[in-house]
Design a protein around this motif. Sequence first.
Motif, PDB file in Angstrom:
ATOM      1  N   THR A 354       0.856  -1.190   0.000  1.00 56.27           N
ATOM      2  CA  THR A 354       0.000   0.000   0.000  1.00 56.27           C
ATOM      3  C   THR A 354       0.893   1.240   0.000  1.00 56.27           C
ATOM      4  N   GLU A 355       0.498   2.247  -0.778  1.00 58.85           N
ATOM      5  CA  GLU A 355       1.246   3.504  -0.808  1.00 58.85           C
ATOM      6  C   GLU A 355       0.509   4.546   0.030  1.00 58.85           C
ATOM      7  N   PHE A 356       1.208   5.106   0.996  1.00 59.58           N
ATOM      8  CA  PHE A 356       0.638   6.113   1.897  1.00 59.58           C
ATOM      9  C   PHE A 356       1.247   7.481   1.622  1.00 59.58           C
ATOM     10  N   THR A 357       0.400   8.495   1.636  1.00 62.00           N
ATOM     11  CA  THR A 357       0.871   9.878   1.630  1.00 62.00           C
ATOM     12  C   THR A 357       0.710  10.414   3.043  1.00 62.00           C
ATOM     13  N   LEU A 358       1.840  10.811   3.653  1.00 66.24           N
ATOM     14  CA  LEU A 358       1.872  11.190   5.056  1.00 66.24           C
ATOM     15  C   LEU A 358       2.324  12.639   5.223  1.00 66.24           C
ATOM     16  N   LEU A 359       1.877  13.221   6.309  1.00 66.59           N
ATOM     17  CA  LEU A 359       2.379  14.526   6.740  1.00 66.59           C
ATOM     18  C   LEU A 359       3.148  14.315   8.032  1.00 66.59           C
ATOM     19  N   ARG A 360       4.452  14.579   7.979  1.00 65.90           N
ATOM     20  CA  ARG A 360       5.311  14.430   9.165  1.00 65.90           C
ATOM     21  C   ARG A 360       5.958  15.778   9.445  1.00 65.90           C
ATOM     22  N   GLU A 361       5.599  16.354  10.569  1.00 64.74           N
ATOM     23  CA  GLU A 361       5.985  17.743  10.842  1.00 64.74           C
ATOM     24  C   GLU A 361       5.468  18.606   9.694  1.00 64.74           C
ATOM     25  N   ARG A 362       6.350  19.189   8.881  1.00 66.22           N
ATOM     26  CA  ARG A 362       5.878  20.004   7.750  1.00 66.22           C
ATOM     27  C   ARG A 362       6.176  19.348   6.405  1.00 66.22           C
ATOM     28  N   ASP A 363       6.643  18.130   6.443  1.00 64.41           N
ATOM     29  CA  ASP A 363       7.025  17.433   5.206  1.00 64.41           C
ATOM     30  C   ASP A 363       5.924  16.474   4.762  1.00 64.41           C
ATOM     31  N   THR A 364       5.657  16.457   3.455  1.00 67.82           N
ATOM     32  CA  THR A 364       4.726  15.487   2.874  1.00 67.82           C
ATOM     33  C   THR A 364       5.546  14.358   2.279  1.00 67.82           C
ATOM     34  N   LEU A 365       5.260  13.144   2.723  1.00 69.54           N
ATOM     35  CA  LEU A 365       6.049  11.976   2.330  1.00 69.54           C
ATOM     36  C   LEU A 365       5.182  10.954   1.619  1.00 69.54           C
ATOM     37  N   SER A 366       5.782  10.242   0.672  1.00 70.05           N
ATOM     38  CA  SER A 366       5.119   9.117   0.015  1.00 70.05           C
ATOM     39  C   SER A 366       5.891   7.861   0.382  1.00 70.05           C
ATOM     40  N   ILE A 367       5.234   6.942   1.099  1.00 67.73           N
ATOM     41  CA  ILE A 367       5.912   5.749   1.614  1.00 67.73           C
ATOM     42  C   ILE A 367       5.093   4.513   1.270  1.00 67.73           C
ATOM     43  N   LYS A 368       5.802   3.503   0.733  1.00 64.51           N
ATOM     44  CA  LYS A 368       5.145   2.231   0.434  1.00 64.51           C
ATOM     45  C   LYS A 368       5.274   1.297   1.635  1.00 64.51           C
ATOM     46  N   SER A 369       4.154   0.685   1.970  1.00 65.09           N
ATOM     47  CA  SER A 369       4.114  -0.232   3.103  1.00 65.09           C
ATOM     48  C   SER A 369       4.043  -1.667   2.614  1.00 65.09           C
ATOM     49  N   ILE A 370       4.866  -2.519   3.199  1.00 66.30           N
ATOM     50  CA  ILE A 370       4.700  -3.955   3.007  1.00 66.30           C
ATOM     51  C   ILE A 370       3.620  -4.405   3.985  1.00 66.30           C
ATOM     52  N   ASN A 371       2.539  -4.964   3.456  1.00 73.58           N
ATOM     53  CA  ASN A 371       1.415  -5.372   4.293  1.00 73.58           C
ATOM     54  C   ASN A 371       1.553  -6.829   4.731  1.00 73.58           C
ATOM     55  N   TYR A 372       0.857  -7.149   5.778  1.00 67.45           N
ATOM     56  CA  TYR A 372       0.864  -8.500   6.329  1.00 67.45           C
ATOM     57  C   TYR A 372      -0.576  -8.969   6.483  1.00 67.45           C
ATOM     58  N   LYS A 373      -0.759 -10.274   6.471  1.00 62.82           N
ATOM     59  CA  LYS A 373      -2.099 -10.808   6.720  1.00 62.82           C
ATOM     60  C   LYS A 373      -2.563 -10.330   8.096  1.00 62.82           C
ATOM     61  N   ALA A 374      -3.781  -9.821   8.161  1.00 67.62           N
ATOM     62  CA  ALA A 374      -4.326  -9.349   9.438  1.00 67.62           C
ATOM     63  C   ALA A 374      -4.301 -10.469  10.469  1.00 67.62           C
ATOM     64  N   TYR A 375      -4.545 -11.679  10.022  1.00 70.62           N
ATOM     65  CA  TYR A 375      -4.524 -12.830  10.928  1.00 70.62           C
ATOM     66  C   TYR A 375      -3.133 -13.025  11.527  1.00 70.62           C
ATOM     67  N   ASP A 376      -2.087 -12.871  10.694  1.00 72.74           N
ATOM     68  CA  ASP A 376      -0.717 -13.053  11.180  1.00 72.74           C
ATOM     69  C   ASP A 376      -0.338 -11.964  12.180  1.00 72.74           C
ATOM     70  N   LEU A 377      -0.746 -10.733  11.908  1.00 72.66           N
ATOM     71  CA  LEU A 377      -0.477  -9.652  12.859  1.00 72.66           C
ATOM     72  C   LEU A 377      -1.133  -9.953  14.202  1.00 72.66           C
ATOM     73  N   PHE A 378      -2.373 -10.419  14.149  1.00 74.12           N
ATOM     74  CA  PHE A 378      -3.105 -10.741  15.367  1.00 74.12           C
ATOM     75  C   PHE A 378      -2.423 -11.871  16.128  1.00 74.12           C
ATOM     76  N   GLN A 379      -1.979 -12.900  15.416  1.00 69.43           N
ATOM     77  CA  GLN A 379      -1.317 -14.027  16.069  1.00 69.43           C
ATOM     78  C   GLN A 379       0.011 -13.605  16.697  1.00 69.43           C
ATOM     79  N   ASN A 380       0.739 -12.698  16.044  1.00 67.19           N
ATOM     80  CA  ASN A 380       1.972 -12.179  16.623  1.00 67.19           C
ATOM     81  C   ASN A 380       1.699 -11.419  17.912  1.00 67.19           C
ATOM     82  N   GLU A 381       0.603 -10.652  17.913  1.00 70.15           N
ATOM     83  CA  GLU A 381       0.234  -9.918  19.128  1.00 70.15           C
ATOM     84  C   GLU A 381      -0.159 -10.879  20.251  1.00 70.15           C
ATOM     85  N   ARG A 382      -0.827 -11.958  19.909  1.00 66.71           N
ATOM     86  CA  ARG A 382      -1.190 -12.959  20.920  1.00 66.71           C
ATOM     87  C   ARG A 382       0.049 -13.641  21.489  1.00 66.71           C
TER      88      ARG A 382
END
Length: 590
Positions: A354-382
């Motif tokens: 996913t590509e995100f457009t972010l505002l950090r302080e006064r800078d506008t950034l374009s950052i690509k995110s490597i996504n993970y299965k929601a299930y895997d994130l949940f299992q890691n948290e458990r």
Amino acid sequence: MKKIIKKRYVIVVILVALFAIPTYEYIQSLRLYFKFSSKINPYTDPILKEKSKNETFIPSTFDVNARLFYLCKIWGFIKYYREDMRLSTSQIDSLLLTNISEVIRSDSKIEYHSILERVISFPILPQFEKKNPYPDINDYALINNGWMSDTICLNMSIKKTLEDIFYAHSGRKNRYVFNKSTGNISFIDKAGHSTFPETDRRLLGLFDYWNIINYFYVYKNYIDDSWDRVLHESIQRFMLADSPKKYHMEIRRLTNRLKDTHASYPATIDEYMFGAYRPNFRMSLINDTFVISQIRVAEYDQGLFKLGDVVLQIDGHKTHQLADSLRDFVCGGNYWSDQMFVCNAILSKSDSVTEFTLLRERDTLSIKSINYKAYDLFQNERTYDREHKKQTLYHWVNDTIAYLNLRFSSANNIYDNYNAIKTASVIILDMRSYPDTDIIWPLTDLFVPPNSFFAYTTYPDTRFPGMLRYCRSSSGRIGREDYFKGRIIVLVNEWTRSFSEYATMALQMNPRTITVGNSTSGADGNISLFTFPGEVRTIYSGIGIYYPDFTPTQRVGVRVDYTVEPKINDIKKKIDTAYEEAITIAKQEK
């Protein structure tokens, strides 16, 4: 011989130990269940005289929507009120399926009335005698029968027959649903249907769910819209939902009308709707601004995203526009639970990048995110939670103030952690999570005065559909003499949900308890399950939970003494505002 006897002795000891441990745990679970679960008795529990908010909605024209609308209501009414029928679940479903297509085609009132009379009278009705022990419609908080007087689609003969059925209803055991021991309902022999359903079965699912909510949903009077109007609006939507995605959308749109936080838990993991992937962060909506509020799994973090980053766009779409497009399908009962589900829905993607457009302080950034299965994130948290159960859960703020994190607590570790801090003047209990439910026993023993009573439970009486009853939420009085006598400060937020809210209510029975944070989830009470044709699973709050003065917790959350909401600057600086407020309050204690 001695060696053989010794070997057998060792084997016996091992077997006894293997059986003793699960037996002990089972006995403990029974003790927990019987103390903290309702003991319902629909024969003696009082009727809840809650003010009904059900508007009588009458369709204005005799069209296909109106005809199906009354078919739904009449089918549901005879399903739950006619006691002389001996139809199985599949047979009563077939009765509806057989007549849906005929009702769609029948634009003649005479023909339509004939179909309805056939449905009502299947099989042949005996003579009725008025024997309903609760003939006063005011005893039924969830329904009124004003719709039977409609003259646009019904007639006097139909009205008379329906009224006769109502007055003849004696309250014998319901053939299709029953009250579980905790009060919420379960289905008897509910038929399943696993493939994507055709129009008639989609309508069967809609009509079945609508009637379940109409007669047995304890919070029906909290629905913002007329439930009748919701049915009228949903019929065409379900008829036109001719693909799996459209069908899932309409189911989520329908269940969302309850504004029941429980109902959005399965919705946000519906891959037809939102996708299976998410980035490695959580997002919050604070003061109309979407910000990154938490990094989820530390080992996945590549340092690309920072706490407090403002999320402007996702894959080129403005974040606020995405939120507006998804609000019909996920929601919570109040602002904080609502924004949590909307943020989850926005971040859920079908793509692993996913590509995100972010505002950090006064800078506008374009950052690509490597996504993970929601299930895997949940299992890691458990996994993270399980590992922390073995660690120290407390810390000392100073010589008199201690903090205990209940997120990682269990019946096995809470006593050791408490004993290390029980000399404190103030203990801060962090309930901003969903801890193991078995901590309710030690938690109330440690922190609640003896013989406390903290909640009422409401439940639907399945013998008389539309009627609510109430009882004490716990079978026995809770607490003990040797409870903590110092100040308790309980931290809560939108992650304080369902069981966590229930446990917080119990802690609030201590007169020295202060609750700090933002509004909780507003989803107190056990859940009930409903599966639509096509194996689309949904849940909703199955019982009601109220304070002893009958103040509701649904959609509202538990009582909060000091409202403290997160601020963007504090998120950036990793400042826990509720925790800091608790320390300030604690230091004021003499």
